[in-house]
Each structure stands twice: as structure tokens, then as C-alpha cells.
Design a protein around this motif. Structure first.
Motif, PDB file in Angstrom:
ATOM      1  N   ILE A  51     -30.394 -57.268  64.945  1.00  0.00           N
ATOM      2  CA  ILE A  51     -30.162 -55.807  65.498  1.00  0.00           C
ATOM      3  C   ILE A  51     -30.191 -55.734  66.806  1.00  0.00           C
ATOM      4  O   ILE A  51     -29.538 -55.052  67.818  1.00  0.00           O
ATOM      5  CB  ILE A  51     -31.046 -54.960  64.765  1.00  0.00           C
ATOM      6  CG1 ILE A  51     -30.556 -54.596  63.358  1.00  0.00           C
ATOM      7  CG2 ILE A  51     -30.820 -53.414  65.365  1.00  0.00           C
ATOM      8  CD1 ILE A  51     -31.525 -53.838  62.353  1.00  0.00           C
ATOM      9  N   ARG A  52     -31.245 -56.315  67.470  1.00  0.00           N
ATOM     10  CA  ARG A  52     -31.603 -56.136  68.954  1.00  0.00           C
ATOM     11  C   ARG A  52     -30.206 -57.354  69.704  1.00  0.00           C
ATOM     12  O   ARG A  52     -30.024 -56.790  70.913  1.00  0.00           O
ATOM     13  CB  ARG A  52     -32.941 -57.166  69.397  1.00  0.00           C
ATOM     14  CG  ARG A  52     -34.089 -56.247  69.046  1.00  0.00           C
ATOM     15  CD  ARG A  52     -35.351 -57.021  69.289  1.00  0.00           C
ATOM     16  NE  ARG A  52     -35.342 -57.424  70.855  1.00  0.00           N
ATOM     17  CZ  ARG A  52     -36.282 -58.301  71.263  1.00  0.00           C
ATOM     18  NH1 ARG A  52     -36.932 -59.096  70.523  1.00  0.00           N
ATOM     19  NH2 ARG A  52     -36.260 -58.580  72.482  1.00  0.00           N
ATOM     20  N   GLN A  53     -29.885 -58.050  68.925  1.00  0.00           N
ATOM     21  CA  GLN A  53     -28.720 -58.573  69.697  1.00  0.00           C
ATOM     22  C   GLN A  53     -27.340 -58.022  69.604  1.00  0.00           C
ATOM     23  O   GLN A  53     -26.614 -58.001  70.356  1.00  0.00           O
ATOM     24  CB  GLN A  53     -28.658 -60.152  68.967  1.00  0.00           C
ATOM     25  CG  GLN A  53     -29.565 -61.126  68.980  1.00  0.00           C
ATOM     26  CD  GLN A  53     -30.210 -61.440  70.317  1.00  0.00           C
ATOM     27  OE1 GLN A  53     -29.425 -61.746  71.316  1.00  0.00           O
ATOM     28  NE2 GLN A  53     -31.475 -61.030  70.455  1.00  0.00           N
ATOM     29  N   ASP A  54     -27.299 -57.390  68.527  1.00  0.00           N
ATOM     30  CA  ASP A  54     -25.998 -56.522  68.261  1.00  0.00           C
ATOM     31  C   ASP A  54     -26.563 -55.278  67.408  1.00  0.00           C
ATOM     32  O   ASP A  54     -26.772 -55.334  66.037  1.00  0.00           O
ATOM     33  CB  ASP A  54     -24.877 -57.291  67.214  1.00  0.00           C
ATOM     34  CG  ASP A  54     -23.677 -56.463  67.344  1.00  0.00           C
ATOM     35  OD1 ASP A  54     -23.468 -55.407  67.802  1.00  0.00           O
ATOM     36  OD2 ASP A  54     -22.658 -57.077  66.547  1.00  0.00           O
ATOM     37  N   SER A  55     -26.489 -54.087  68.173  1.00  0.00           N
ATOM     38  CA  SER A  55     -26.854 -52.737  67.468  1.00  0.00           C
ATOM     39  C   SER A  55     -26.053 -52.452  66.404  1.00  0.00           C
ATOM     40  O   SER A  55     -26.389 -51.654  65.334  1.00  0.00           O
ATOM     41  CB  SER A  55     -26.940 -51.823  68.589  1.00  0.00           C
ATOM     42  OG  SER A  55     -25.688 -51.740  69.289  1.00  0.00           O
ATOM     43  N   LYS A  56     -24.659 -52.889  66.352  1.00  0.00           N
ATOM     44  CA  LYS A  56     -23.710 -52.738  65.241  1.00  0.00           C
ATOM     45  C   LYS A  56     -24.295 -52.955  64.091  1.00  0.00           C
ATOM     46  O   LYS A  56     -23.847 -52.751  62.700  1.00  0.00           O
ATOM     47  CB  LYS A  56     -22.270 -52.859  65.668  1.00  0.00           C
ATOM     48  CG  LYS A  56     -21.786 -52.385  67.082  1.00  0.00           C
ATOM     49  CD  LYS A  56     -20.295 -52.872  67.276  1.00  0.00           C
ATOM     50  CE  LYS A  56     -19.751 -52.251  68.363  1.00  0.00           C
ATOM     51  NZ  LYS A  56     -18.483 -52.457  68.829  1.00  0.00           N
ATOM     52  N   ALA A  57     -25.013 -54.347  63.863  1.00  0.00           N
ATOM     53  CA  ALA A  57     -25.412 -54.731  62.722  1.00  0.00           C
ATOM     54  C   ALA A  57     -26.201 -53.801  61.849  1.00  0.00           C
ATOM     55  O   ALA A  57     -26.582 -54.248  60.823  1.00  0.00           O
ATOM     56  CB  ALA A  57     -26.316 -56.101  62.972  1.00  0.00           C
ATOM     57  N   MET A  58     -26.780 -52.829  62.404  1.00  0.00           N
ATOM     58  CA  MET A  58     -27.512 -52.021  61.689  1.00  0.00           C
ATOM     59  C   MET A  58     -26.635 -51.273  60.701  1.00  0.00           C
ATOM     60  O   MET A  58     -27.301 -51.107  59.472  1.00  0.00           O
ATOM     61  CB  MET A  58     -27.990 -50.600  62.750  1.00  0.00           C
ATOM     62  CG  MET A  58     -28.918 -49.734  62.056  1.00  0.00           C
ATOM     63  SD  MET A  58     -30.554 -50.606  61.994  1.00  0.00           S
ATOM     64  CE  MET A  58     -31.357 -49.022  61.425  1.00  0.00           C
ATOM     65  N   ALA A  59     -25.643 -51.261  60.853  1.00  0.00           N
ATOM     66  CA  ALA A  59     -24.563 -50.593  59.874  1.00  0.00           C
ATOM     67  C   ALA A  59     -24.543 -51.425  58.502  1.00  0.00           C
ATOM     68  O   ALA A  59     -24.056 -51.015  57.303  1.00  0.00           O
ATOM     69  CB  ALA A  59     -23.324 -50.223  60.345  1.00  0.00           C
ATOM     70  N   TYR A  60     -24.642 -52.705  58.692  1.00  0.00           N
ATOM     71  CA  TYR A  60     -24.659 -53.670  57.689  1.00  0.00           C
ATOM     72  C   TYR A  60     -25.916 -54.255  57.062  1.00  0.00           C
ATOM     73  O   TYR A  60     -26.205 -55.141  56.394  1.00  0.00           O
ATOM     74  CB  TYR A  60     -23.737 -54.826  58.217  1.00  0.00           C
ATOM     75  CG  TYR A  60     -22.379 -54.490  58.609  1.00  0.00           C
ATOM     76  CD1 TYR A  60     -21.278 -54.156  57.921  1.00  0.00           C
ATOM     77  CD2 TYR A  60     -22.325 -54.526  60.211  1.00  0.00           C
ATOM     78  CE1 TYR A  60     -20.150 -53.731  58.311  1.00  0.00           C
ATOM     79  CE2 TYR A  60     -21.015 -53.816  60.443  1.00  0.00           C
ATOM     80  CZ  TYR A  60     -19.944 -53.891  59.807  1.00  0.00           C
ATOM     81  OH  TYR A  60     -18.763 -53.260  60.264  1.00  0.00           O
ATOM     82  N   LEU A  61     -27.038 -53.585  57.415  1.00  0.00           N
ATOM     83  CA  LEU A  61     -28.230 -53.844  57.160  1.00  0.00           C
ATOM     84  C   LEU A  61     -28.564 -54.003  55.630  1.00  0.00           C
ATOM     85  O   LEU A  61     -29.112 -55.226  55.182  1.00  0.00           O
ATOM     86  CB  LEU A  61     -29.289 -52.644  57.518  1.00  0.00           C
ATOM     87  CG  LEU A  61     -30.722 -53.195  57.772  1.00  0.00           C
ATOM     88  CD1 LEU A  61     -31.006 -54.500  58.566  1.00  0.00           C
ATOM     89  CD2 LEU A  61     -31.644 -52.033  58.032  1.00  0.00           C
TER      90      LEU A  61
END
Length: 317
Positions: A244-254
Motif C-alpha cells: 500500500i505504501r508503494q501504491d495507495s490504489k492497492a488499498m481497494a484490492y486488499l
């Protein structure tokens, strides 16, 4: 410091070693003395219980300490005085400092009018070295009897006290949560830290013992299982936070990420190695914590006499 060498050195001085309390004790030049590890485990303290008709005072004890170059300081607590032996660069030199301090202190104290006494009452009659609750004490017979009675009552209370597994598990979970936070925080710095693993191990075990009332073998096993499960959870969370720190958009696919990361820990060789290292570090923290708790429980209900203090007035052994 090699304890065998210390034992050999002090045996020649008339002192003996009690393994349970990890203490050397005996009468040297007519004065009862003990040698114990200091609180920081880096030095050794020579402990005496003395009186000149009143309690020892810090100024007088510091004056005596200043006359002996192998002693760095004196600490006074009631009738007890701890003289810290000066640490040297080599073990050989440190042993020489211990030997010199042990030999010279009785003379310095006696010349200044100080004699050994019961560390509780200050009485000088019927003194005996005894092990009470994991600590060697210098007591008169009457005070030893009181201490022994207290220990027996404590032993009875502990035997009657049952282990609460449910609250123990809650305590282990709370402790392991502290370890989880430590693993994630340190992991974000790019390390698999032995320090974080030790925090996980110690906090989990201590948490169980604290809320469970005691730590049995069953409690130890439950603590290890919780510790491993929470370490696994910490490894997953650590990776999630990194992504998530590398790509905040990954939060949506957690939701999809967590099962993949959980599986990768056991399928990816690098991830598995790091996870095994982390588990090993938690054991490094947990095993000594368990041993310490079990040993502490055992010592807390032990009381026995070691050796009567000789009442000679001579300065030579």
C-alpha cells in the motif's frame, strides 16, 4: 565472566555457591558477605548487612568504598550495603578486583566499627545465611522463622490457585498484539528484527501468565500457538502495508491481496525464509521468558538454611 572461576576463587576465601539463587556467600575475616550479579548483569556487588548500633549511612559507606580502588560505589538499603566491584577490561583483572575487594572490605568495615547483623532486625545473635524466595539473605533465627512461615503460606496459596485458561488466552492475545505492532513497524524499515521477535515472544508468554494467574505446560503450549499465529498475521500485515505504501490504489484490492500474500509466505522461498527467521526470533524471546517464569514460580516457594555465620573476630581466614 566464567562463574566456575569465581567459585574456585571464592572457595579459597571460605565462600560457597548456591545454584538456586546464583549467589556466593560465606564469612570472610569474621564478616558475613555475599557476591551477586548487579541489576544490569554487567557487574558484581559485594553485599553485607552491617550495624554499629544503628543503620549504616550512605556517607560512611561511600567513605569506606573510596578507600578501596577495586570498588566503584556503595548503595545502602536499610542494613544492607552493596559495594559494586570495579569492572576491568579482562576477566583475569576483574577476578583480581573481586578477590581484592572481598579480602579488604571486612578489614575496612571492622576498623570503622561496623559488624554484621540480621538485615531485617539488626540483631547480631544466631545469624544464618538462608535462601528465601530465590534470594540469599543474612537473618537471625527469629527472622528466618518468620520468612519461612511466609513462604509456606505462599506455597499453599499457589497450590490452591487454579489457572484460568480463558483469561490466559486473552492475556496472550493482548501481549502478542504488541509483538505484532513491533514486527510491522520494524518490518517497514526493511528488517526482520530479532528485537521484534523477542518482543512478540516475551509479551505473549508474560501476557498469558499475568491474566491466567499462572503458567502451566498447557499455558506455555497455548502461548506458543498464539505467538506463531500472530507472527503469521504480522508477516501478512507487514507485506500489505508495504504494498500500500508503494501504491495507495492497492488499498481497494486488499481483500484479494491478503489470501495471495498468506499463500506466498509458504510458496515463495524468500518469503518462507524470512518467515522462518521471524519464528525463530520469537522463540528466542519466548523460551527464556517461559524458563524465567517457571523458575521464578519454583524459587518463590523455596526457603532453607545455608550456613551459620561464624562469630570469630579474627581478620584472617
Amino acid at each position: 565472566m566464567n562463574k566456575t572461576k569465581i567459585t574456585e576463587l571464592l572457595k579459597a576465601k571460605g565462600m560457597e555457591y548456591d545454584e538456586n539463587s546464583d549467589t556466593w556467600y560465606g564469612t570472610v575475616s569474621g564478616l558475613g558477605m555475599r557476591l551477586v550479579e548487579s541489576i544490569d548483569s554487567k557487574n558484581y556487588d559485594i553485599v553485607v548487612s552491617v550495624t554499629n548500633g544503628s543503620l549504616p549511612d550512605k556517607q560512611s559507606m561511600n567513605e569506606i568504598a573510596s578507600k578501596e580502588s577495586t570498588i566503584t560505589r556503595a548503595t545502602v538499603r536499610q542494613y544492607n550495603v552493596s559495594f559494586t566491584v570495579k569492572r576491568s577490561f579482562t576477566d583475569k583483572a576483574f577476578l583480581e578486583n573481586i578477590e581484592t575487594a572481598i579480602s579488604d572490605l571486612p578489614v575496612l568495615l571492622k576498623n570503622a566499627g561496623w559488624n554484621d547483623c540480621c538485615e531485617v532486625s539488626g540483631r547480631r545473635d544466631n545469624l544464618v545465611f538462608c535462601m528465601v524466595g530465590g534470594e540469599v539473605l543474612l537473618l537471625c533465627d527469629e527472622e528466618y522463622g518468620k520468612a519461612e512461615s511466609t513462604i509456606k503460606n505462599r506455597s499453599y496459596s499457589k497450590s490452591e490457585k487454579s489457572e484460568n485458561v480463558i483469561t490466559g488466552i486473552v492475556g496472550a492475545l493482548l501481549g502478542s498484539f504488541i509483538g505484532l505492532i513491533a514486527i510491522v513497524l520494524i518490518g517497514q524499515l526493511g528488517y526482520v528484527s530479532i528485537f521484534a521477535g523477542i518482543i512478540m515472544g516475551v509479551c505473549t508468554v508474560k501476557g498469558y501468565a499475568l491474566l491466567g494467574g499462572k503458567l502451566s505446560k498447557k499455558g506455555a503450549l497455548l502461548s506458543v500457538l498464539i505467538m506463531f499465529a500472530m507472527t503469521y498475521a504480522a508477516a501478512i500485515l507487514d507485506t500489505c502495508v508495504y504494498i500500500i505504501r508503494q501504491d495507495s490504489k492497492a488499498m481497494a484490492y486488499l481483500e484479494e491481496l491478503i489470501p495471495l500474500i498468506a499463500k506466498a509466505i509458504f510458496t515463495d522461498s524468500n518469503s518462507m525464509i524470512e518467515f522462518i527467521k521471524l519464528l525463530a526470533f520469537t522463540l528466542i524471546g519466548a523460551i527464556p521468558a517461559m524458563v524465567g517464569i517457571f523458575r521464578g514460580e519454583k524459587l518463590s516457594v523455596m526457603a532453607y538454611k545455608l550456613k551459620e555465620v561464624r562469630q570469630d573476630d579474627g581478620y584472617g581466614f
